[in-house]
Design a protein around this motif. Structure first.
Motif, PDB file in Angstrom:
ATOM      1  N   TYR A  85       0.839  -1.198   0.000  1.00  0.00           N
ATOM      2  CA  TYR A  85       0.000   0.000   0.000  1.00  0.00           C
ATOM      3  C   TYR A  85       0.879   1.255   0.000  1.00  0.00           C
ATOM      4  O   TYR A  85       1.939   1.277   0.622  1.00  0.00           O
ATOM      5  N   TRP A  86       0.367   2.286  -0.632  1.00  0.00           N
ATOM      6  CA  TRP A  86       0.940   3.616  -0.511  1.00  0.00           C
ATOM      7  C   TRP A  86      -0.102   4.527   0.138  1.00  0.00           C
ATOM      8  O   TRP A  86      -1.269   4.540  -0.253  1.00  0.00           O
ATOM      9  N   TYR A  87       0.358   5.292   1.134  1.00  0.00           N
ATOM     10  CA  TYR A  87      -0.458   6.292   1.817  1.00  0.00           C
ATOM     11  C   TYR A  87       0.302   7.621   1.821  1.00  0.00           C
ATOM     12  O   TYR A  87       1.527   7.655   1.727  1.00  0.00           O
ATOM     13  N   ARG A  88      -0.449   8.686   1.990  1.00  0.00           N
ATOM     14  CA  ARG A  88       0.142  10.017   2.160  1.00  0.00           C
ATOM     15  C   ARG A  88      -0.373  10.573   3.482  1.00  0.00           C
ATOM     16  O   ARG A  88      -1.560  10.436   3.800  1.00  0.00           O
ATOM     17  N   GLN A  89       0.515  11.222   4.238  1.00  0.00           N
ATOM     18  CA  GLN A  89       0.118  11.781   5.523  1.00  0.00           C
ATOM     19  C   GLN A  89       0.658  13.197   5.664  1.00  0.00           C
ATOM     20  O   GLN A  89       1.836  13.454   5.440  1.00  0.00           O
ATOM     21  N   THR A  90      -0.238  14.099   6.001  1.00  0.00           N
ATOM     22  CA  THR A  90       0.150  15.481   6.307  1.00  0.00           C
ATOM     23  C   THR A  90      -0.061  15.739   7.788  1.00  0.00           C
ATOM     24  O   THR A  90      -0.746  14.974   8.483  1.00  0.00           O
ATOM     25  N   LEU A  91       0.514  16.826   8.265  1.00  0.00           N
ATOM     26  CA  LEU A  91       0.525  17.126   9.692  1.00  0.00           C
ATOM     27  C   LEU A  91      -0.887  17.202  10.260  1.00  0.00           C
ATOM     28  O   LEU A  91      -1.759  17.875   9.690  1.00  0.00           O
ATOM     29  N   GLY A  92      -1.121  16.472  11.329  1.00  0.00           N
ATOM     30  CA  GLY A  92      -2.421  16.523  11.998  1.00  0.00           C
ATOM     31  C   GLY A  92      -3.484  15.659  11.378  1.00  0.00           C
ATOM     32  O   GLY A  92      -4.637  15.671  11.823  1.00  0.00           O
ATOM     33  N   GLN A  93      -3.130  14.916  10.349  1.00  0.00           N
ATOM     34  CA  GLN A  93      -4.084  14.035   9.671  1.00  0.00           C
ATOM     35  C   GLN A  93      -3.620  12.590   9.742  1.00  0.00           C
ATOM     36  O   GLN A  93      -2.436  12.316   9.939  1.00  0.00           O
ATOM     37  N   GLY A  94      -4.562  11.679   9.572  1.00  0.00           N
ATOM     38  CA  GLY A  94      -4.189  10.280   9.479  1.00  0.00           C
ATOM     39  C   GLY A  94      -3.686   9.951   8.084  1.00  0.00           C
ATOM     40  O   GLY A  94      -3.850  10.745   7.152  1.00  0.00           O
ATOM     41  N   PRO A  95      -3.078   8.790   7.921  1.00  0.00           N
ATOM     42  CA  PRO A  95      -2.641   8.372   6.584  1.00  0.00           C
ATOM     43  C   PRO A  95      -3.823   8.291   5.628  1.00  0.00           C
ATOM     44  O   PRO A  95      -4.889   7.768   5.977  1.00  0.00           O
ATOM     45  N   GLU A  96      -3.629   8.808   4.416  1.00  0.00           N
ATOM     46  CA  GLU A  96      -4.670   8.849   3.397  1.00  0.00           C
ATOM     47  C   GLU A  96      -4.302   7.863   2.292  1.00  0.00           C
ATOM     48  O   GLU A  96      -3.204   7.948   1.720  1.00  0.00           O
ATOM     49  N   PHE A  97      -5.198   6.952   1.981  1.00  0.00           N
ATOM     50  CA  PHE A  97      -4.932   5.906   0.999  1.00  0.00           C
ATOM     51  C   PHE A  97      -4.690   6.488  -0.387  1.00  0.00           C
ATOM     52  O   PHE A  97      -5.432   7.357  -0.851  1.00  0.00           O
ATOM     53  N   LEU A  98      -3.655   5.967  -1.055  1.00  0.00           N
ATOM     54  CA  LEU A  98      -3.383   6.354  -2.438  1.00  0.00           C
ATOM     55  C   LEU A  98      -3.646   5.207  -3.406  1.00  0.00           C
ATOM     56  O   LEU A  98      -4.404   5.344  -4.368  1.00  0.00           O
ATOM     57  N   THR A  99      -2.996   4.050  -3.151  1.00  0.00           N
ATOM     58  CA  THR A  99      -3.141   2.926  -4.052  1.00  0.00           C
ATOM     59  C   THR A  99      -2.617   1.673  -3.381  1.00  0.00           C
ATOM     60  O   THR A  99      -1.926   1.752  -2.375  1.00  0.00           O
ATOM     61  N   TYR A 100      -3.006   0.492  -3.931  1.00  0.00           N
ATOM     62  CA  TYR A 100      -2.409  -0.721  -3.416  1.00  0.00           C
ATOM     63  C   TYR A 100      -2.268  -1.776  -4.497  1.00  0.00           C
ATOM     64  O   TYR A 100      -2.949  -1.747  -5.524  1.00  0.00           O
ATOM     65  N   PHE A 101      -1.362  -2.704  -4.234  1.00  0.00           N
ATOM     66  CA  PHE A 101      -1.058  -3.812  -5.124  1.00  0.00           C
ATOM     67  C   PHE A 101      -1.271  -5.133  -4.386  1.00  0.00           C
ATOM     68  O   PHE A 101      -0.968  -5.248  -3.211  1.00  0.00           O
ATOM     69  N   GLN A 102      -1.791  -6.091  -5.122  1.00  0.00           N
ATOM     70  CA  GLN A 102      -1.749  -7.469  -4.649  1.00  0.00           C
ATOM     71  C   GLN A 102      -0.821  -8.188  -5.609  1.00  0.00           C
ATOM     72  O   GLN A 102      -1.116  -8.300  -6.798  1.00  0.00           O
ATOM     73  N   ASN A 103       0.291  -8.635  -5.077  1.00  0.00           N
ATOM     74  CA  ASN A 103       1.394  -9.130  -5.920  1.00  0.00           C
ATOM     75  C   ASN A 103       1.749  -8.022  -6.906  1.00  0.00           C
ATOM     76  O   ASN A 103       2.002  -6.909  -6.489  1.00  0.00           O
ATOM     77  N   GLU A 104       1.739  -8.265  -8.219  1.00  0.00           N
ATOM     78  CA  GLU A 104       2.138  -7.211  -9.147  1.00  0.00           C
ATOM     79  C   GLU A 104       0.961  -6.405  -9.677  1.00  0.00           C
ATOM     80  O   GLU A 104       1.148  -5.411 -10.387  1.00  0.00           O
ATOM     81  N   ALA A 105      -0.254  -6.795  -9.344  1.00  0.00           N
ATOM     82  CA  ALA A 105      -1.440  -6.121  -9.884  1.00  0.00           C
ATOM     83  C   ALA A 105      -1.861  -4.934  -9.014  1.00  0.00           C
ATOM     84  O   ALA A 105      -2.044  -5.077  -7.805  1.00  0.00           O
ATOM     85  N   GLN A 106      -2.037  -3.793  -9.657  1.00  0.00           N
ATOM     86  CA  GLN A 106      -2.547  -2.609  -8.964  1.00  0.00           C
ATOM     87  C   GLN A 106      -4.065  -2.701  -8.950  1.00  0.00           C
ATOM     88  O   GLN A 106      -4.708  -2.573  -9.995  1.00  0.00           O
ATOM     89  N   LEU A 107      -4.651  -2.914  -7.765  1.00  0.00           N
ATOM     90  CA  LEU A 107      -6.064  -3.232  -7.677  1.00  0.00           C
ATOM     91  C   LEU A 107      -6.960  -2.028  -7.390  1.00  0.00           C
ATOM     92  O   LEU A 107      -8.134  -2.043  -7.747  1.00  0.00           O
ATOM     93  N   GLU A 108      -6.449  -1.048  -6.682  1.00  0.00           N
ATOM     94  CA  GLU A 108      -7.268   0.123  -6.365  1.00  0.00           C
ATOM     95  C   GLU A 108      -6.405   1.375  -6.392  1.00  0.00           C
ATOM     96  O   GLU A 108      -5.240   1.340  -6.013  1.00  0.00           O
TER      97      GLU A 108
END
Lengths: 116, 112
Positions: free
Chosen positions: A33-56
């Motif tokens: 998974y990749w997430y982005r986090q800015t100050l005062g916020q929780g991690p925000e979902f960007l994208t994820y892979f299952q094995n080599e496939a980018q699913l979301e």
């Protein structure tokens, strides 16, 4: 070290430049998974892979962002034509989704991006 | 409306106090619930999973209320080392997948 590693830990760039981050997950994990986090916020979902496939991909992920996971091992996240609003901590996490369905994330230490 | 909502705090408590955090989620189809802990300038780390029947790990107790769509974390006998941000995480349905979705976190400060 068998944890999640990210590189570089810090990146300072000028607006308009391209940057690339790398993530090496725990080798037995099938999800990344990749997430982005800015100050005062929780991690925000960007994208994820299952094995080599980018699913979301998050709808928040603009066309300037692209992620790859060739061969289902390490992953890269590239940001093209960076903007000041891209300044954030970019967190990578991996997990093993098995039959129990539990999806416990292990995070890397993150790559902090500063766009001037 | 955010999918996962938490009171950002900070909760400022003395050592030895009992403190409770709540988190609400909007998607009734959500599965799997967790509490993560994040220290300043560090990555989030799993504190505990949250099971339907409630579960305890030492001084920490987590509960899930599916009917009201909230989860809670209770910390007894607070230690200085408990000072951190506590992140509520819900596996939320997005497209064809369940995505771990984070709240903004609740800040806890334990003072002597």
């Amino acid at each position: 070290d068998t944890g999640v590693s990210q590189d570089p830990r810090h990146k300072i760039t000028k607006r308009g430049q391209n940057v690339t981050f790398r993530c090496d997950p725990i080798s037995e994990h099938n999800r990344l998974y990749w997430y982005r986090q800015t100050l005062g916020q929780g991690p925000e979902f960007l994208t994820y892979f299952q094995n080599e496939a980018q699913l979301e991909k998050s709808r928040l992920l603009s066309d300037r962002f692209s992620a790859e996971r060739p061969k289902g091992s390490f992953s890269t996240l590239e940001i093209q034509r960076t903007e000041q609003g891209d300044s954030a901590m970019y967190l990578c996490a991996s997990s093993f989704l098995g039959r129990t369905g539990a999806n416990v994330l292990t995070f890397g230490a993150g790559s902090r991006l500063t766009v001037l | 409306r955010k999918e996962v909502e938490q009171d950002p705090g900070p909760f400022n408590v003395p050592e030895g106090a009992t403190v409770a955090f709540n988190c609400t989620y909007s998607n009734s189809a959500s599965q799997s619930f967790f509490w993560y802990r994040q220290d300043c300038r560090k990555e989030p780390k799993l504190l505990m999973s949250v099971y339907s029947s409630g579960n305890e790990d030492g001084r920490f107790t987590a509960q899930l209320n599916r009917a009201s769509q909230y989860i809670s974390l209770l910390i007894r006998d607070s230690k200085l080392s408990d000072s951190a941000t506590y992140l509520c995480v819900v596996n939320d349905r997005a497209g064809g997948s369940y995505i771990p979705t984070f709240g903004r976190g609740t800040s806890l400060i334990v003072h002597p």
